[in-house]
Write an enzyme that holds these catalytic residues in place. Structure first.
Site, PDB file in Angstrom:
ATOM      1  N   ASP A  82      39.027 165.198  63.251  1.00 15.15           N
ATOM      2  CA  ASP A  82      38.710 165.213  61.783  1.00 15.15           C
ATOM      3  C   ASP A  82      38.316 166.739  61.597  1.00 15.15           C
ATOM      4  O   ASP A  82      38.654 167.729  62.078  1.00 15.15           O
ATOM      5  CB  ASP A  82      37.438 164.477  61.767  1.00 15.15           C
ATOM      6  CG  ASP A  82      36.302 164.817  62.547  1.00 15.15           C
ATOM      7  OD1 ASP A  82      36.450 166.072  63.098  1.00 15.15           O
ATOM      8  OD2 ASP A  82      35.102 164.077  62.520  1.00 15.15           O
TER       9      ASP A  82
ATOM     10  N   PHE B 189      32.665 165.767  58.045  1.00 15.56           N
ATOM     11  CA  PHE B 189      31.768 164.614  57.865  1.00 15.56           C
ATOM     12  C   PHE B 189      30.326 164.871  58.733  1.00 15.56           C
ATOM     13  O   PHE B 189      29.227 164.497  58.332  1.00 15.56           O
ATOM     14  CB  PHE B 189      32.425 163.354  58.328  1.00 15.56           C
ATOM     15  CG  PHE B 189      31.540 162.000  58.690  1.00 15.56           C
ATOM     16  CD1 PHE B 189      31.287 161.337  57.406  1.00 15.56           C
ATOM     17  CD2 PHE B 189      30.992 161.707  59.638  1.00 15.56           C
ATOM     18  CE1 PHE B 189      30.672 160.252  57.361  1.00 15.56           C
ATOM     19  CE2 PHE B 189      30.457 160.403  59.568  1.00 15.56           C
ATOM     20  CZ  PHE B 189      30.137 159.718  58.367  1.00 15.56           C
TER      21      PHE B 189
ATOM     22  N   ASP C 166      39.721 154.584  61.823  1.00 19.23           N
ATOM     23  CA  ASP C 166      39.208 154.886  62.789  1.00 19.23           C
ATOM     24  C   ASP C 166      37.687 154.522  62.653  1.00 19.23           C
ATOM     25  O   ASP C 166      37.272 154.392  61.519  1.00 19.23           O
ATOM     26  CB  ASP C 166      39.113 156.435  62.837  1.00 19.23           C
ATOM     27  CG  ASP C 166      38.028 157.169  61.678  1.00 19.23           C
ATOM     28  OD1 ASP C 166      38.500 157.419  60.768  1.00 19.23           O
ATOM     29  OD2 ASP C 166      37.261 157.541  62.339  1.00 19.23           O
TER      30      ASP C 166
ATOM     31  N   CYS D 284      39.649 136.312  75.857  1.00 19.86           N
ATOM     32  CA  CYS D 284      39.853 137.960  76.057  1.00 19.86           C
ATOM     33  C   CYS D 284      40.298 138.083  77.524  1.00 19.86           C
ATOM     34  O   CYS D 284      39.784 137.389  78.447  1.00 19.86           O
ATOM     35  CB  CYS D 284      38.691 138.709  75.894  1.00 19.86           C
ATOM     36  SG  CYS D 284      39.192 140.670  76.346  1.00 19.86           S
TER      37      CYS D 284
ATOM     38  N   CYS E 282      41.034 140.999  79.288  1.00 24.76           N
ATOM     39  CA  CYS E 282      40.787 142.303  79.629  1.00 24.76           C
ATOM     40  C   CYS E 282      39.884 142.404  80.864  1.00 24.76           C
ATOM     41  O   CYS E 282      39.689 141.162  81.341  1.00 24.76           O
ATOM     42  CB  CYS E 282      39.845 142.989  78.550  1.00 24.76           C
ATOM     43  SG  CYS E 282      37.930 142.880  78.687  1.00 24.76           S
TER      44      CYS E 282
ATOM     45  N   CYS F 284      36.589 141.098  80.978  1.00 30.05           N
ATOM     46  CA  CYS F 284      36.304 139.499  80.688  1.00 30.05           C
ATOM     47  C   CYS F 284      36.999 138.688  81.983  1.00 30.05           C
ATOM     48  O   CYS F 284      36.570 137.692  82.107  1.00 30.05           O
ATOM     49  CB  CYS F 284      36.905 139.120  79.647  1.00 30.05           C
ATOM     50  SG  CYS F 284      36.183 139.559  78.106  1.00 30.05           S
TER      51      CYS F 284
ATOM     52  N   HIS G 265      35.278 146.337  76.996  1.00 30.25           N
ATOM     53  CA  HIS G 265      35.767 144.991  76.247  1.00 30.25           C
ATOM     54  C   HIS G 265      35.814 145.132  74.862  1.00 30.25           C
ATOM     55  O   HIS G 265      36.801 144.649  74.306  1.00 30.25           O
ATOM     56  CB  HIS G 265      34.687 143.835  76.469  1.00 30.25           C
ATOM     57  CG  HIS G 265      34.886 142.836  75.464  1.00 30.25           C
ATOM     58  ND1 HIS G 265      35.897 142.033  75.662  1.00 30.25           N
ATOM     59  CD2 HIS G 265      34.261 142.587  74.269  1.00 30.25           C
ATOM     60  CE1 HIS G 265      35.895 140.932  74.602  1.00 30.25           C
ATOM     61  NE2 HIS G 265      34.858 141.436  73.886  1.00 30.25           N
TER      62      HIS G 265
HETATM   63 ZN   LIG Z   1      37.241 141.384  77.014  1.00 27.23          ZN
END
Ligand SMILES: [Zn+2]
Length: 375
Positions: free
Chosen positions: A52, A56, A274, A312, A314, A317, A343
């Site tokens: 950036d 900001f 973003d 999920c 991932c 999980c 996650h």
């Molecule tokens: Zn997950």
């Protein structure tokens, strides 16, 4: 990226990450990063990076800031030292960091703002965009990985000196892009994106977009949104600007949003977004799931044997229970922040993969109706 190692980000399928110019300028300093071969090499991230403008964080974190035509003077939130960010200085810092996408220096206006204030700020952002571009075009080849036509064609994208040294830290990641002289000029140096401002006034937004496009950037961002206005207002402003911005250039809405928001904006024609939300929320124990947002510290999860999100796949999980994630969080274990962040990132990246798949199929209606509302 707080709490997540780079190899996990790669496994999750993250294609690009954002570096904060303000923070890197103050610590460790952009000149140190340049000496280390640029941010890609310094942090061992071979994929795309965006920085950036620093504006900001100057507006949100620093003290005693003062905005003038020249730029913004401010005091560091770390040690109170005085600094000045100008469009030229922001470009110099971002070029030293060596991001692939560099953002023009804009004024991040307060919200709400009267119309005349919003117009004056928009006009200054346009003047700063021109100054940003002039400096950037004159200096973009000073980027640590920039490839000039006289250099060897097989040099690596990320700091070509590294390919000729032997130390372990210079190991080239298999995903590293190797650029050749035959490739277009635009990918041998960073790309500078312009930023549309204009507060919450659709006509000012459209004028800002038209005049920013006249300056001719390879991509365009819409800034100054998600600052406290209603969701409907955010969408109105994005819709007004998207009418103007060219469809064949990346269109980037900065600082958004919730999962259902990013699906909506993508459906409207936004290519990039973003947000700190998935990572910051994770560190506060808030998990985004296919069943909505959950607070993992809640007592009802104390003996819950299920995963954070049953839909999920991932690594968190498929391995850990809600009961264990809750225990880690209430015990203030650092691993809580790591697992929750992994996650949430998996959930966001899965969301965007679904969006891309729906775009490929030419039908976003399913994902729009199926997206879970979190607010
Ligand atoms: Zn997950």
């Amino acid at each position: 990226m707080k709490a997540v190692p780079q190899d996990i980000l790669e496994d999750l399928g993250a294609q690009i990450i954002l570096g904060n110019t303000y923070h890197l300028y103050l610590r460790p300093g952009h000149e140190l990063v340049r000496k280390m071969g640029g941010l890609h090499k310094f942090m061992s991230w071979e994929r795309a990076l965006l920085t950036d403008s620093g504006g900001f964080q100057v507006f949100s974190l620093s003290e005693l800031r003062k905005v003038k035509e020249e730029g913004v003077s401010f005091r560091s939130h770390l040690d109170g030292t005085s600094h000045l960010f100008t469009p030229e200085r922001s470009m110099e810092i971002q070029i030293a960091l060596g991001a692939d996408i560099v953002m023009a220096f804009d004024e991040c206006m307060e919200h709400p703002a009267e119309r005349e204030r919003a117009r004056a700020s928009m006009e200054m952002t346009l003047r700063w965009a021109k100054r940003s571009k002039d400096y950037f075009e004159a200096h973009k080849h000073e980027c640590p990985w920039a490839i000039t036509s006289s250099e060897n064609q097989t040099h690596n994208h990320r700091g070509h000196e590294g390919t000729q040294r032997e130390s372990a830290s210079d190991t080239v990641h298999p995903t590293a892009a190797v650029l050749h002289d035959s490739m277009p000029e635009s990918i041998k140096t960073p790309a500078l994106f312009g930023i549309v401002q204009g507060g919450m006034y659709a006509d000012l937004r459209r004028e800002s977009a038209e005049r920013t496009v006249e300056l001719d950037f390879p991509g365009y961002a819409i800034g100054g949104l998600s600052v406290g206005e209603s969701r409907a207002k955010t969408m109105d402003m994005i819709a007004a600007v998207l009418e103007i911005l060219p469809k064949d250039k990346p269109r980037y809405v900065m600082g958004v949003g919730y999962p259902e928001e990013i699906v909506q904006y993508a459906a409207m024609g936004v290519d990039m977004m973003d947000c700190v939300l998935p990572t910051r929320a994770a560190r506060h124990g808030l998990l985004f799931t296919s069943e909505g947002r959950i607070n993992i510290k809640n007592a009802r999860f104390a003996q819950d044997q299920g995963p954070a999100d049953p839909k999920c796949a991932c690594r968190v999980c498929s391995r850990y229970t809600r009961a264990y994630l809750r225990h880690l969080f209430v015990s203030a274990e650092p691993l809580a922040g790591v697992l929750n962040t992994v996650h949430n990132l998996a959930f966001y990246l899965d969301t965007m993969r679904s969006v891309r798949h729906a775009i490929t199929l030419g039908d976003l209606s399913g994902i729009l109706s199926g997206s879970v509302s979190f607010t």
